[in-house]
Design an enzyme around this catalytic site. Structure first.
Site, PDB file in Angstrom:
ATOM      1  N   CYS A  67      25.125  81.263  20.257  1.00  0.00           N
ATOM      2  CA  CYS A  67      26.587  81.635  20.162  1.00  0.00           C
ATOM      3  C   CYS A  67      27.339  81.211  21.388  1.00  0.00           C
ATOM      4  O   CYS A  67      28.418  80.891  21.496  1.00  0.00           O
ATOM      5  CB  CYS A  67      26.747  83.336  20.254  1.00  0.00           C
ATOM      6  N   ARG A 144      27.614  84.045  10.968  1.00  0.00           N
ATOM      7  CA  ARG A 144      28.453  83.030  11.478  1.00  0.00           C
ATOM      8  C   ARG A 144      29.553  82.619  10.467  1.00  0.00           C
ATOM      9  O   ARG A 144      29.394  81.715   9.441  1.00  0.00           O
ATOM     10  CB  ARG A 144      27.675  81.721  12.020  1.00  0.00           C
TER      11      ARG A 144
END
Lengths: 230, 73
Positions: A67, A144
């Site tokens: 991330c 995601r």
């Protein structure tokens, strides 16, 4: 949905399959679900982005390595996106304090400012509304996901990546370029298209159109496959 | 985009927006005058309206007495 249930044996479904839940998820070409959410830039509503393109994206968790690479990459494309009238809006099921601490950490460790707001979706309201939770992967982290929403609030594109795979932000910029070019010129874009490449002339819908386009100066391989330069 | 800081002072973005409201203006005009993104202006003006710093007059926002006094402080 009913016909799918009738024709599909329950024994063949994956244990995490919840067919009913998919009914309310965002659909391409439909209005994006409205929300008001707490973010690192204060309370924001989806309608605040009216007149602007929006890339709404979720990440699994703050202070995680993949991330972090993604946030660096999103921050890098933010100026290019703004030139295209596109804003970024992140989301995870972390608190706003966690988001602030992580953004400050990224600034401290990588020297990069995170210029876009991040939704603190602690109660999973927006994540649920947009189908960002994939129970087969994680019940507590958003996958995601990327939602491209146009200036009128319509969902124009969706991308889903698993927890393990960081996204390609160049592809998101390319996707925006393709959508905006489609809107401006009423054309379609071929595989791996980039700005400057030839575009696809939409297939003709009548015999008359098919005949006319052979004389229109397009670069045609056949009556249904024509390209042009814009 | 909190408009008031922990000591009761205007935040930088709130000060920018109030300054841009010398004359009543729409969120689009405020965004153009401040160079802030339109979404931030819309969210910020809404928050300032809830805090009593600005008020909606038709399609335009104008500062209240409280907003003017905090800006002058």
């Amino acid at each position: 949905m009913a016909s799918l249930l009738e024709s599909t044996s329950q024994e063949t479904l994956h244990p995490t399959a919840t067919l009913a839940a998919t009914a309310s998820l965002p659909r391409l070409g439909s209005p994006a679900p409205d929300f008001e959410a707490v973010t690192t830039h204060g309370k924001i509503r989806l309608s605040d982005y009216q007149g602007t393109w929006l890339v709404l994206f979720s990440h699994p968790a703050d202070f995680t390595p993949v991330c972090t690479t993604e946030f660096l990459a999103f921050a890098a494309i933010a100026p290019d996106l703004r030139k295209r009238n596109v804003e970024l809006l992140g989301l995870s099921i972390d608190s706003v304090s966690s988001h602030i601490a992580w953004a400050r950490n990224i600034k401290d460790k990588f020297g990069v400012d995170i210029p876009f707001p991040i939704i603190a979706d602690s109660n999973k309201e927006v994540a649920t509304l947009y189908g960002m939770l994939m129970p087969g992967e994680s019940k507590t982290e958003t996958s995601r996901c990327v939602f491209v929403i146009d200036p009128t609030g319509i969902v124009r594109a969706m991308i889903y990546y698993p927890l393990t795979t960081g996204r390609n932000t160049d592809e998101i910029v390319r996707l925006i370029d393709a959508l905006q070019t489609t809107d401006k010129h009423a054309i379609a874009t071929p595989a791996n298209w980039h700005p400057g490449d030839k575009v696809i002339v939409p297939p003709p819908s009548t015999m008359e159109d098919a005949e006319a386009r052979t004389k229109a100066g397009y670069e045609c391989t056949d009556w249904y496959f024509c390209k042009k330069t814009i | 985009m909190a408009c008031i800081g922990s000591k009761g002072e205007l935040t930088e973005s709130a000060r920018k927006m109030l300054t841009a409201l010398e004359h009543p203006a729409s969120p689009e005009d405020v965004a153009a005058r401040t160079d802030l993104p339109l979404f931030r202006v819309r969210a910020g003006l809404r928050e300032m309206a809830e805090a009593g710093l600005v008020e909606l007059q038709g399609a335009s926002y104008a500062p209240t007495e409280l907003g003017r006094s905090l800006l002058a402080a």
